[in-house]
Scaffold this motif. Sequence first.
Motif, short mmCIF file in Angstrom:
data_model
loop_
_atom_site.label_atom_id
_atom_site.label_comp_id
_atom_site.label_asym_id
_atom_site.label_seq_id
_atom_site.Cartn_x
_atom_site.Cartn_y
_atom_site.Cartn_z
N LEU A 17 4.07 -1.05 3.73
CA LEU A 17 3.67 0.34 3.48
C LEU A 17 4.84 1.09 2.85
CD1 LEU A 17 1.97 2.93 3.79
CD2 LEU A 17 2.80 3.08 6.16
N LEU A 18 4.59 1.71 1.70
CA LEU A 18 5.54 2.62 1.07
C LEU A 18 5.02 4.03 1.32
CD1 LEU A 18 7.89 3.47 -0.76
CD2 LEU A 18 6.49 2.85 -2.74
N PRO A 46 6.59 -4.29 7.65
CA PRO A 46 7.65 -3.44 7.10
C PRO A 46 7.14 -2.13 6.52
CG PRO A 46 7.22 -5.32 5.67
CD PRO A 46 6.46 -5.56 6.92
N ILE A 47 8.01 -1.13 6.61
CA ILE A 47 7.73 0.20 6.06
C ILE A 47 8.95 0.68 5.30
CG2 ILE A 47 7.23 2.62 6.60
CD1 ILE A 47 5.74 1.65 9.09
N VAL A 48 8.72 1.23 4.12
CA VAL A 48 9.75 1.89 3.33
C VAL A 48 9.37 3.37 3.27
CG1 VAL A 48 10.74 2.14 1.02
CG2 VAL A 48 10.40 -0.14 2.00
N GLY A 49 10.20 4.22 3.90
CA GLY A 49 9.90 5.65 3.96
C GLY A 49 10.88 6.46 3.13
N MET A 51 -3.22 2.36 -3.48
CA MET A 51 -2.68 3.69 -3.23
C MET A 51 -3.66 4.56 -2.47
SD MET A 51 -0.76 4.64 -6.81
CE MET A 51 0.34 5.76 -5.97
N SER A 52 -3.09 5.45 -1.65
CA SER A 52 -3.81 6.56 -1.04
C SER A 52 -3.00 7.82 -1.31
CB SER A 52 -3.96 6.36 0.48
OG SER A 52 -4.75 5.24 0.78
N LEU A 53 -3.50 8.68 -2.20
CA LEU A 53 -2.76 9.87 -2.58
C LEU A 53 -3.47 11.12 -2.07
CD1 LEU A 53 -1.78 9.08 -6.29
CD2 LEU A 53 -0.40 8.77 -4.23
N GLY A 54 -2.66 12.09 -1.62
CA GLY A 54 -3.19 13.38 -1.22
C GLY A 54 -2.84 14.43 -2.25
N ASP A 55 -2.45 15.61 -1.78
CA ASP A 55 -2.04 16.68 -2.69
C ASP A 55 -0.80 17.35 -2.12
OD1 ASP A 55 -2.94 18.32 -0.61
OD2 ASP A 55 -4.92 18.54 -1.53
N HIS A 98 0.86 -1.19 0.00
CA HIS A 98 0.00 0.00 0.00
C HIS A 98 0.89 1.23 0.00
CE1 HIS A 98 -3.73 2.14 0.22
NE2 HIS A 98 -3.19 2.94 1.14
N ILE A 99 0.58 2.18 -0.87
CA ILE A 99 1.39 3.36 -1.09
C ILE A 99 0.64 4.59 -0.60
CG2 ILE A 99 2.50 4.80 -2.86
CD1 ILE A 99 2.66 2.23 -4.60
N ILE A 100 1.30 5.39 0.23
CA ILE A 100 0.75 6.68 0.66
C ILE A 100 1.68 7.78 0.16
CG2 ILE A 100 0.21 8.18 2.62
CD1 ILE A 100 -0.50 5.72 4.23
#
Length: 265
Positions: A98-99, A124-127, A75-79, A45-47
Amino acid sequence: MSCDRVPRFPRSRILVMAVVVALAVAPARGDTKPAPDPAAPLKIHIIGAGEYDPMTSLPEFKTHLEKHYRVACTMSLGDKGTPSSLENLDELKSADLLLLFARRMKLPESQMAIIRAHWEAGKPIVGLRTACHAFQKADNEIFDRKVLGGNYGNGPSSNGAYTAVPAEGAADHPILKGVEPFRANKYIYGQGPLAAGVVVLQICDSPKNGKLPATWVHEYHGGRMFYSSTGAPDDFQDENFRRMLTNAIFWTSHRDPEQMKKPGE
């Protein structure tokens, strides 16, 4: 012996017999976390939100991943602002990884609870880049210091672009496999002392400030975490950056990137 007499056993023997019977009839329990199925696609899942246009870079990288590897991305995209809500965030509940590339999001408690549950489960998280200040106040204190192992804003930063080079002893780390030193197109964030257990993978070797940490890995609740201060739009066009990011996704997920390639790749 009379039929109406019941044999007596020592109390200790009765307790042993009771335990044996209980174990015999109890259902099997899966108390240990199962190992990932290497044949299953990796669910990511990509934020993405905020500065440095992750809303463009991350969908393009998603296309790259799905073209070459057995992954399933949501995906969850903002602005460019500070999102107060994210669409599609429920997909994170069942994601393997989570990316995250976002800045100072002001999310409702119900959504922060979903994200917290991911990191508290040791998933796991990739930041990338602004992920070290992705959230507000107390949540970011925990995420930056304890989960990623960083110390954002408490040390010197670099001036402008720099070359990300392997830290001493890190060149053979699986995340840097096939990754040559590359130009990072934005300045490096200042970091204070990193958490115990952090392994620095890349540095900015600055004549003025010394060997500033740029990329590292950490563990939280048994899960592998990755952070890199790289991630500007031009970085995503660099083959070495994309290879490092791909390696990080599969390493933190305990997967072999070669085995995760689609047939014919």
